[in-house]
Design an enzyme around this catalytic site. Sequence first.
Site, PDB file in Angstrom:
ATOM      1  N   GLY A 116      -2.142   0.431 -11.978  1.00  0.00           N
ATOM      2  CA  GLY A 116      -0.931   0.184 -12.752  1.00  0.00           C
ATOM      3  C   GLY A 116      -0.851   0.983 -14.030  1.00  0.00           C
ATOM      4  O   GLY A 116      -1.427   2.071 -14.126  1.00  0.00           O
ATOM      5  N   ASP A 131       2.404   0.081  -1.443  1.00  0.00           N
ATOM      6  CA  ASP A 131       1.585  -0.766  -2.312  1.00  0.00           C
ATOM      7  C   ASP A 131       1.135   0.082  -3.488  1.00  0.00           C
ATOM      8  O   ASP A 131       0.393   1.045  -3.306  1.00  0.00           O
ATOM      9  CB  ASP A 131       0.369  -1.304  -1.550  1.00  0.00           C
ATOM     10  CG  ASP A 131       0.792  -2.193  -0.403  1.00  0.00           C
ATOM     11  OD1 ASP A 131       1.636  -3.074  -0.620  1.00  0.00           O
ATOM     12  OD2 ASP A 131       0.301  -1.967   0.720  1.00  0.00           O
ATOM     13  N   LEU A 132       1.558  -0.288  -4.665  1.00  0.00           N
ATOM     14  CA  LEU A 132       1.297   0.508  -5.864  1.00  0.00           C
ATOM     15  C   LEU A 132      -0.192   0.854  -5.996  1.00  0.00           C
ATOM     16  O   LEU A 132      -1.039  -0.032  -6.082  1.00  0.00           O
ATOM     17  CB  LEU A 132       1.750  -0.268  -7.106  1.00  0.00           C
ATOM     18  CG  LEU A 132       1.521   0.447  -8.443  1.00  0.00           C
ATOM     19  CD1 LEU A 132       2.342   1.715  -8.547  1.00  0.00           C
ATOM     20  CD2 LEU A 132       1.821  -0.479  -9.610  1.00  0.00           C
ATOM     21  N   ASP A 133      -0.498   2.144  -6.055  1.00  0.00           N
ATOM     22  CA  ASP A 133      -1.870   2.631  -6.267  1.00  0.00           C
ATOM     23  C   ASP A 133      -2.851   2.144  -5.192  1.00  0.00           C
ATOM     24  O   ASP A 133      -4.056   2.118  -5.414  1.00  0.00           O
ATOM     25  CB  ASP A 133      -2.391   2.229  -7.659  1.00  0.00           C
ATOM     26  CG  ASP A 133      -1.521   2.782  -8.774  1.00  0.00           C
ATOM     27  OD1 ASP A 133      -0.857   3.804  -8.536  1.00  0.00           O
ATOM     28  OD2 ASP A 133      -1.507   2.197  -9.859  1.00  0.00           O
ATOM     29  N   GLU A 134      -2.331   1.752  -4.026  1.00  0.00           N
ATOM     30  CA  GLU A 134      -3.203   1.230  -2.972  1.00  0.00           C
ATOM     31  C   GLU A 134      -3.250   2.164  -1.764  1.00  0.00           C
ATOM     32  O   GLU A 134      -3.875   1.840  -0.755  1.00  0.00           O
ATOM     33  CB  GLU A 134      -2.715  -0.160  -2.511  1.00  0.00           C
ATOM     34  CG  GLU A 134      -2.775  -1.242  -3.561  1.00  0.00           C
ATOM     35  CD  GLU A 134      -4.164  -1.838  -3.737  1.00  0.00           C
ATOM     36  OE1 GLU A 134      -5.119  -1.313  -3.150  1.00  0.00           O
ATOM     37  OE2 GLU A 134      -4.281  -2.821  -4.483  1.00  0.00           O
TER      38      GLU A 134
END
Lengths: 299, 299, 299, 299
Positions: free
Chosen positions: A217, A242-245
């Site tokens: 994040g 999926d954020l940063d996933e």
Amino acid sequence: MKPYIQKQMQAFQEQNRNRGRLLISCPDQPGIVATVSRFLFEYNANIIESSQYSTNPEGGTFFMRVEFECPGLSKKAKEIEQAFEEIAEQFSMKWKLSYVHDLKRTAIFVSKELHCLLELLWEWQSGGLLTDIALIVSNHEDARETAESFGIPFCHVPANKENRAEAEAQQLRLLEEYKIDVIILARYMQILTPNFVAAHPNRIINIHHSFLPAFIGARPYERAHERGVKLIGATSHYVTNDLDEGPIIEQGVERVRHHHNVEALKKIGRSIERSVLARAVKWHLEDRVIVDRNKTIVF
Amino acid sequence: MKPYIQKQMQAFQEQNRNRGRLLISCPDQPGIVATVSRFLFEYNANIIESSQYSTNPEGGTFFMRVEFECPGLSKKAKEIEQAFEEIAEQFSMKWKLSYVHDLKRTAIFVSKELHCLLELLWEWQSGGLLTDIALIVSNHEDARETAESFGIPFCHVPANKENRAEAEAQQLRLLEEYKIDVIILARYMQILTPNFVAAHPNRIINIHHSFLPAFIGARPYERAHERGVKLIGATSHYVTNDLDEGPIIEQGVERVRHHHNVEALKKIGRSIERSVLARAVKWHLEDRVIVDRNKTIVF
Amino acid sequence: MKPYIQKQMQAFQEQNRNRGRLLISCPDQPGIVATVSRFLFEYNANIIESSQYSTNPEGGTFFMRVEFECPGLSKKAKEIEQAFEEIAEQFSMKWKLSYVHDLKRTAIFVSKELHCLLELLWEWQSGGLLTDIALIVSNHEDARETAESFGIPFCHVPANKENRAEAEAQQLRLLEEYKIDVIILARYMQILTPNFVAAHPNRIINIHHSFLPAFIGARPYERAHERGVKLIGATSHYVTNDLDEGPIIEQGVERVRHHHNVEALKKIGRSIERSVLARAVKWHLEDRVIVDRNKTIVF
Amino acid sequence: MKPYIQKQMQAFQEQNRNRGRLLISCPDQPGIVATVSRFLFEYNANIIESSQYSTNPEGGTFFMRVEFECPGLSKKAKEIEQAFEEIAEQFSMKWKLSYVHDLKRTAIFVSKELHCLLELLWEWQSGGLLTDIALIVSNHEDARETAESFGIPFCHVPANKENRAEAEAQQLRLLEEYKIDVIILARYMQILTPNFVAAHPNRIINIHHSFLPAFIGARPYERAHERGVKLIGATSHYVTNDLDEGPIIEQGVERVRHHHNVEALKKIGRSIERSVLARAVKWHLEDRVIVDRNKTIVF
């Protein structure tokens, strides 16, 4: 494009007009390598580099990358692809055959910080990234001068939380118009919608300014400083919803000490981001990365 | 203790009978270095190594470590400490004066995996860790043979979720009996209670088998494997009552690839854990670490 | 040998009773991979890992390592080797087929400094080095206690400039008696004669305490200190009759600073030597190293 | 100079108008730190960073670097220097007081390969190198466009074995005309005469494309390839009249493998050269480097 870069790219294409890369994934079983290498041999292809990996020889997934030199490749391409389809069916393969002379077309998205863009352009002009950088897109004007000095079209697409749909519509039109294969988010500070991401599976490469999964994040350097870590890092990954996933392609770290304030961490971090993103992009362009669910095999 | 280690320790103590280390933290203001160095000079002390750091020259906190050689130190110790108290009051200092010949007494806590214990013992016997390892405590019997081969008392204190209070009571008695200054958790797989931790502020050093704050808690290598990270790490930190959140002393990482399974990650990880913990312990023993809230200054 | 190490080795042998490794080098030409993989497939072998390298696809030398799982391997071994001979002739191959369950027998030569020996024994007991350490030879008595604590025969062979011929005669008898395959010089400070070296081509692994080719010869840490380098290193290589000029297997470095004196360099260096030698030995034992004139291919 | 770089430099100078750096070397004896810090305190200077090192507390050489903030520094400069002269005499000091706002003036010498020049310019424009890059000199025309795009005067001075005297005369005139303090040889492929070197002691910084003292002289990557090393490196050092023998400021290495040919080594090497030279130059500009005979102390 600068004439000497164009010339350099043409020379590369000429040298590689018979060079192909075959990427395969399928359920593991005996005989895959024998079959594939026999197939290539029958087309007079000489294997230059070959890598393979199996998650488990008994019942796992098998991955393979073969780079080969095949006289008259461009003429035989269609025939080879058709013939290989039979093998692919036999082994339930997902596969892709890339032609090295057929350069991928790249768009770089950037905001105000230009260090990652500059590293990519530099590697590109020195022959380290073999791609056609066809477009630079930004929600700011800061990169225009740089883009134009390299002779690359620059498109200013204002983007923020309010106009996201409209901005993405314009970006998607540009990507289509310029026939883009790869999108690089070189510190592009806007979030992409699921719609945009879904349209480019495993073809959007991001650089996140932390050693994921630490500091997912916003404001990773500030949070690294608060936590008092002794190493900071950067992570390049494919973008998913999926954020940063998304699947990680490459990571790097550098040592820091107590006296480094947030500003110093950012400066050190910029250097890590540059090299990590450049390596990840290089590997993608060389068809070295296979995505297996949320992970990557990097050959 | 093995005779040659004892001899080696005595030689070190003899060489360092006049060696002192002064650690200071106080609000920053001009004149601190001048005052402290003048003070030492008046006691004929020669500064061997001096390090300082200020979080902010205007209104921040100032930290300093001075190592010095002072003829006749042991005789003057009391006088020096009393005299320094005046300076400490003037600058609102927290301070500590350590006498190098006065070796810290260490207890190592270990469970079944012995690699960190072995690294510490090895560094110790080769003269890299200058401390008196007075006690090895374990909830298993695996380390007994090793402890005894080094001539170090070994205490088996069965510990598990059920008997925690009782086990810790026994451990606390042992720590008191052996006059322990430093507790090293060398892959000790039990959680310590707030009571135990509070009794040893900034004196319990742990090794966590991940690059914190990634993979806090259990099974970090399994989770690193699932996430598909390209680097794995280890973190040594002081133990506080927030799990894996204590001040970080040292971290290390190694590169891994897609073909490394969990077992391979653990093997690589053990090597990182060994070296990271050994460095952290060494720095603590040399009075190089000052804790400032949840962070460390490492001089 | 300690019973639990013996047990661990037997378990490994049991797991790998069908595991083979094929090493090949030959003039490059199309069809090698196809032929070899077809051959293995016909014997029901499943390829687990395969690596290849060509110095030049047009007229260069081709190197290959294939690790495979073949049901009933030990029974078919002779048949496979005979059948492969035909392919080998066709392609003018040098080749070797290793059976993983057939552990190499290792002798470690050491003098007074034990850190490299200890690292190897440690890696060995933790399952990282799959070999039968059959013998420890030394020109001093320092390693006896360690050797015996591991249950490994220890032979004290006094060796110095005067008695070299006699000492080597005794060493050669020991190597024969114990059926040694690999000799590791773990900081063995005596020079071997051409006679001894010639008897074990590419089977003697040395650790040199510098980053070769810098500081060839004696006293490398002293000379590194005099020169004021900012990194020090270690090199593991096969022993040939040119001092410190044999094919390099692995190298490592660590950062040093102006305040490190020779003693500190040696301490840092020992840590590099340990890990570099352990990696080189591991790769050799796993048949990952092919020697090509004065260089190594490490798969 | 680009206006925004000029603006950035002016802001830096404004912020640092009271910032000074004192560098000292002298025979070690007690009382040096006390005297120097007292002196600074009397001028209301607040010590921001202080480092020291002694080759030997008993009879060795003592080195010190103090960075301080002193209100009204520029007005008091002359007075401070005169007053310090007395202390310097008392302790037989060599010393230098630098005023941070007084930017060093730099000339970069370059030939055809521009990667080191580009790295320096980039670090410079992003605020990482605080200096006035006043001049770029080259024996080729390749760097002209880059120099001019940054608004830096570019001087083409043809130089080769035949016209060395004449070329150096012209270069020396330019260095004088532009009041140059620091000369950076950013892959400048001409040898400088003893005359030229003697005129700029410890003020010419070179980057050599090997890990010195390995591969002194020409064609280091070719020779590294022939030797089969597993790490390649770069070294930044002050230029003296012994080829590649000057005091080393910084070194770096990267891992390479058997499949890297000379071209690949050069590409990897360029990346090492860039970062090693940039760090060395940064440390020199920040007055962190003291030369002690053929070695450097880097604070």
